[in-house]
Design an enzyme around this catalytic site. Sequence first.
Site, mmCIF file in Angstrom:
data_model
loop_
_atom_site.group_PDB
_atom_site.id
_atom_site.type_symbol
_atom_site.label_atom_id
_atom_site.label_comp_id
_atom_site.label_asym_id
_atom_site.label_seq_id
_atom_site.Cartn_x
_atom_site.Cartn_y
_atom_site.Cartn_z
ATOM 1 N N CYS A 14 22.899 44.396 44.063
ATOM 2 C CA CYS A 14 22.790 43.323 45.057
ATOM 3 C C CYS A 14 24.065 43.308 45.882
ATOM 4 C CB CYS A 14 22.561 41.973 44.379
ATOM 5 S SG CYS A 14 23.860 41.490 43.230
ATOM 6 N N HIS A 53 27.590 20.043 55.441
ATOM 7 C CA HIS A 53 26.241 19.511 55.287
ATOM 8 C C HIS A 53 25.336 19.870 56.459
ATOM 9 C CE1 HIS A 53 27.244 16.246 52.070
ATOM 10 N NE2 HIS A 53 27.295 17.479 51.611
#
Length: 756
Positions: free
Chosen positions: A683, A370
């Site tokens: 990509c 987080h």
Amino acid sequence: MSAPASAIPGPRRLLRRLRDVMAAPGTAQSRLNQVVLVIAADMVAEVCSIYVRRAGDVLELFATEGLNPEAVHKTRLRVGEGLVGHIAAQASALSLSDAQSHPDFAYRPETGEEIYHSLMGVPILRSGRVVGVLVVQNRTRRNYAEEELEALQTVAMVLAELIGAGDLVNPSEFLEAEGNATLPQRAEGVRLADGVAMGIAVLHRQAIEVRQLVAEDPEVEAERLAEALERLRASVDRMLARPDIAIGGEHREVLETYRMFAHDRGWISKINDAIRNGLTAEAAVKRTLDDMRVRLNASGDPYLRERVLDLEDIAGRLLGLLNGEPEPQTRELPDDMVVVARAMGPAELLDYDRTRLRGLVLEEGSATAHVAIVARALDIPVLGRVDGALSRITPGDPVIVDADNNQLIIRPGEDVVDAVQLTLAARAERKAAFAALRHMPSITRDDVRVNLLMNAGLLADMGMLAESGAEGIGLYRTELFFMVRSQIPDVAAQADLYARVLDQSGEKPVYFRTLDVGSDKQLPYFNHRPEENPAMGWRSLRLTLDRPAMLRRQVRALLMASAGRQLNIMFPMVAEVAEFDAARRLVQMEVARARRQQQRLPSQVRVGTMLEVPALAWQLKPLLERVDFISVGSNDLLQFFFACDRGNPELADRYDLLSPAVLGFLRNLVDACARADVELSLCGEMASRPLEAMALIGLGFRRMSMPAGAIGPVKAMVRSLDRGHLASYMATLLDLPDHSVRDRLMAFAHDHGIAI
């Protein structure tokens, strides 16, 4: 009037007796000798022993009642050796009615313990680390009650503070010798957030010190806890209302998850249980934190292990409030600071002044932690998994965080500082030069248009779309939204995210890759079985075709979010045309469902595939008849192309993207897509470096997607290039037997003034 001793519950009675022992005069060793007597008498145990962890992962018998007193300070066990070592290694309690039958039982003749059959032991934990083991034993085969185990665990917490005080074992015994601490040092780490930073080290040590362990009145302590919890919840709400958080994104999502701890009934209930057993509110918080930390760290679930950081963060805040601190304590901090921590929760990061915070160094951490997600949203470089950072860095040390190159430089010399300052200045100049190109077209000198798109995976990334000058989002990694949550997001939550991505992209296209999990990207709430070769295992489209409800819900959310707008859906890890057909049928089923419900549909639904599995290149004819576009996923494609694990450091430089074999493969793909008039892009890392991107343009690629930071350098290369000359030159390289043509392409770029 106080209750008689016999009426006081076991843990509280024992704690009161221990408090008297701790308050008595004498040495730490003498108090330890008294502690084992009190515990043995109170628990009706014939043996009580305390082992203290020493340097070298050795457990030394420091005090005993019942065993041979001559064994004290002589009996030693390695962590993992014997039942005591087993308790320390597992950091978990053990209760046995027949200890000698346990496979880890180890007999030490000097102790005289062969006559004792039953055993109960608990780890002594301090700050999540095992600092000792507390054991009781009985001659009879005794089944210890749960209340007795609870009492022993509570006592272990008291002993942890006695051991941690440093009077029994010198804390310096555990510090690794680092040589001359004033010399410059380099340390390796893992990039968690891009960037380079230089500043003064600030050590983030969340000290959880509890001075009073035993409560006089449990009801008063319960009231103190309730008041502190209310203030804690209010402070978290204020944090979420900050302007840089309130706008939303995954960084807000993780803080919302963090807030759940402040309201979690299970966690709060455990704290209240500890208070009822005789601990103060502070000691109860710390006891519960230690227990949960051990359980979560022992879990095989990476999501739960990451949540330890959030739990430590919020427990520290709660302790501060119980100690009378209305907010986390502020310190005098330098104007350019680099925070160094073992680990950190997202709210702790926000305690630091963003205008002065230059970088973050962690001894632990992962890209999905987080704190890393919040740091990326705030554009703060983060280097994680730096072993021994806290012991090697002194507060006030100058440090350089080079996250781009996975290294930390501690106390750099003047020459290094000068070089880094020049690098930072050059980066700033280049960034300004690339910013000047932002609104200029990506066109070669011979008027060939090359579309440069951006990779994204977080809502926070969308702010870079305009800043970078990207012409759209060529790859939106939807799995990151799933990975930062504690449970699978429902259709409404997904639709809200996708709609916000499309809103922020405006008229620019977005290519949504469907859920790409498995391999190194595990969902915390999904049961993944261990695999010998996870990169080639049950992952990506294979997983969602086996769990079609997951894919259908995601497609449903994408259709809802794209109402009236173009929707581009891209499937990952397609190995055969049949898999593409199966996935496309699920899309068609969801489109039909939306029509039946009279839902507003996208203006156009385009369905394509990533080409990552080489087998798909030998099915191009039927594939090109079905797809609206193909995007080459160069990272996985080249891993499979060379049968080379890209995560293996021994093979990191073994094969080159710019080998004739790879270039020839891609050239055939370009030609086939051109003949079928199917849009082709690439990509991955190959598009993000100017030299490799130049080679792709020479092969005929006209669309490439890359990280936002790569668009400026690649655009500068494009605008300095004559595509016709390059294509003619590259045609001479494709049949060479060379390992790589990198040097030849670099020489061509230098000879023709191409900005590489």
